[in-house]
Scaffold this active site. Structure first.
Site, PDB file in Angstrom:
ATOM      1  N   ASN A  16       0.840  -1.191   0.000  1.00 28.86           N
ATOM      2  CA  ASN A  16       0.000   0.000   0.000  1.00 28.86           C
ATOM      3  C   ASN A  16       0.879   1.247   0.000  1.00 28.86           C
ATOM      4  O   ASN A  16       2.111   1.142   0.012  1.00 28.86           O
ATOM      5  CB  ASN A  16      -0.955  -0.013   1.205  1.00 28.86           C
ATOM      6  CG  ASN A  16      -0.198  -0.175   2.504  1.00 28.86           C
ATOM      7  OD1 ASN A  16       0.616   0.655   2.861  1.00 28.86           O
ATOM      8  ND2 ASN A  16      -0.463  -1.279   3.210  1.00 28.86           N
TER       9      ASN A  16
ATOM     10  N   ASP B  37      -5.058  -5.944   4.938  1.00 27.92           N
ATOM     11  CA  ASP B  37      -6.195  -6.708   5.463  1.00 27.92           C
ATOM     12  C   ASP B  37      -6.230  -8.115   4.864  1.00 27.92           C
ATOM     13  O   ASP B  37      -6.754  -9.045   5.454  1.00 27.92           O
ATOM     14  CB  ASP B  37      -7.505  -5.982   5.136  1.00 27.92           C
ATOM     15  CG  ASP B  37      -7.663  -4.707   5.954  1.00 27.92           C
ATOM     16  OD1 ASP B  37      -7.046  -4.635   7.036  1.00 27.92           O
ATOM     17  OD2 ASP B  37      -8.363  -3.786   5.494  1.00 27.92           O
TER      18      ASP B  37
ATOM     19  N   PRO C 294      -4.483 -11.970   9.752  1.00 29.22           N
ATOM     20  CA  PRO C 294      -4.803 -11.850  11.187  1.00 29.22           C
ATOM     21  C   PRO C 294      -4.838 -10.378  11.582  1.00 29.22           C
ATOM     22  O   PRO C 294      -4.154  -9.554  10.972  1.00 29.22           O
ATOM     23  CB  PRO C 294      -3.636 -12.567  11.867  1.00 29.22           C
ATOM     24  CG  PRO C 294      -2.543 -12.610  10.868  1.00 29.22           C
ATOM     25  CD  PRO C 294      -3.197 -12.605   9.515  1.00 29.22           C
TER      26      PRO C 294
END
Ligand SMILES: Cc1cc2nc3c(=O)[nH]c(=O)nc-3n(C[C@H](O)[C@H](O)[C@H](O)COP(=O)(O)O)c2cc1C
Length: 388
Positions: A207, A273, A300
């Protein structure tokens, strides 16, 4: 690495401070030197500039529009005035700010930043009750005084007034800092950067996180005396422990192990995520593959799993980044993940940037808002939650 501001006044022991500058530089600290007009009677600017690697600060009206007496205060982690003349000590104690040295001292005292004064003078000056009263005033204002020693003084008399050796000043300054710094003795784990979720050995999904917030937190926590472990998704040379990880699963394992014996965790990393369900062990090629379908599975939740299981004396601060409904999103995250505080920031105002706008929300639903601040300033505000 600290930013050390050294003040040198017009006293005969000024020559010894050259060695003090070298000691701080030798251990990797940044040094800037501020002097008075009278210092130039004892030392040349060139020597100080060469030793410190910076210009020497003397004239507070050097540049049009410059406010060096404030920027030096912001820059410095500690201010050491050695030698401190009877004249400058008394001026500072009286709140006089008639040159750059005393203006810096005046603002520095106001900010209650770590301040060390090393008086050095003739015995008669030292024994003057007014000088002693002024030193007491400084001490009461939180200044750490390193007392002069007994010995043969340059004026030919034997008595108290001699500046201690630079090695002693250096050692006592570090000891003072260790005691004074609010996070001394605390272990803190900080995460930084966007996790990398591998598709095959050479490709990954990540990201736009730059890791700047996590880095600013680690640097500030280190300067505040904490024993820092930075768990980051990029390599970084630092005077504290850095553990490099790639994926969210790696990060979870490392953070879990490190947090076990730590006091605080700040999750500033942008954790993915989802991850690829079955990453390929060999590089995917485009031959015979017109389309490529990636199956993602949920990662997780590091923040939740750590915060839920934290011990009573441990604190966890999470981050929430959103593009809409920021505060609602942050509040529900704070509750769901059971962290002590959540720092909310909007993607547009902070992602990848040097500056940011943050909301700090506590468990008792108090919100603090800071806008147009650097990530460094934001780090200081966030770390204050741990010791204020
Ligand atoms: C040769 C010489 C040595 C001096 N040594 C000292 C000293 O060690 N400590 C001190 O407080 N003043 C000393 N003084 C007096 C200071 O230089 C004087 O008070 C001066 O105004 C200090 O200026 P400043 O505090 O702005 O640097 C000395 C003066 C001379 C001429």
């Amino acid at each position: 690495m600290r930013n050390v501001l050294i003040g040198i006044t017009g006293a005969i022991a000024a020559y010894k401070t050259c060695e003090l500058i070298r000691q701080f530089k030798h251990t990797g600290d940044q040094v800037k030197v501020v002097i008075t007009e009278n210092t130039l009677q004892f030392l040349g600017k060139k020597t100080l500039e060469t030793l410190s690697g910076n210009i020497v600060y003397l004239d507070q009206f050097r540049e049009k529009g410059s406010t060096e007496h404030i920027s030096l205060v912001d820059w410095a982690d500690v201010f050491v005035v050695a030698p401190a003349s009877a004249n400058t000590i008394s001026k500072i104690a009286d709140g006089i700010a008639d040159n750059l040295m005393t203006s810096v001292a005046c603002a520095y005292l106001g900010h209650k930043k770590p301040f060390v004064v090393v008086p050095s003078m003739n015995t008669g000056m030292w024994e003057n009750d007014i000088v002693q009263e002024n030193l007491k005033k400084l001490e009461n204002a939180g200044v750490y005084i390193i007392e002069p020693e007994y010995g043969f003084l340059a004026c030919g008399v034997e008595g108290k007034g001699k500046m201690p050796e630079p090695s002693k000043i250096y050692k006592e300054t570090l000891e003072f800092l260790a005691k004074k710094l609010p996070l001394t003795g605390k272990k803190i784990v900080i995460t930084a950067g966007g996790t990398k979720e591998y598709i095959d050995p050479v490709r990954y999904i990540t990201n736009a996180s730059s890791g700047k917030m996590g880095l600013a937190l680690a640097e500030s926590a280190h300067k505040l005396g904490a024993d820092v472990t930075l768990v980051s998704t990029f390599s970084h040379n630092a005077p504290y422990k850095v553990l490099e990880v790639a994926s969210a699963c790696d990060m979870l394992d490392v953070v879990k192990a490190e947090f076990e014996n730590s006091d605080y965790l700040i999750m500033a990393a942008a954790v993915a995520d989802y991850r690829i369900e079955n990453p390929k062990t060999q590089k995917i090629t485009k031959e015979n593959n017109e389309t490529l379908r990636l199956e993602l599975v949920k990662n997780p939740d590091i923040l939740k799993s750590i915060a839920e299981n934290k011990k009573l004396n441990q604190k966890v601060i999470g981050f929430c980044l959103a593009t809409e409904n920021l505060l609602e999103c942050a509040k529900s995250k704070l509750e769901a993940k059971k962290c002590d505080f959540i720092v909310a920031n909007e993607a547009e105002k902070s992602l990848g940037k040097d500056d940011t706008e943050i909301y700090i929300i506590s468990k008792s639903d108090e919100t603090k808002h800071f806008e147009n601040i650097s990530k460094k300033q934001a780090a200081v505000k966030i770390l204050e939650l741990l010791y204020d």
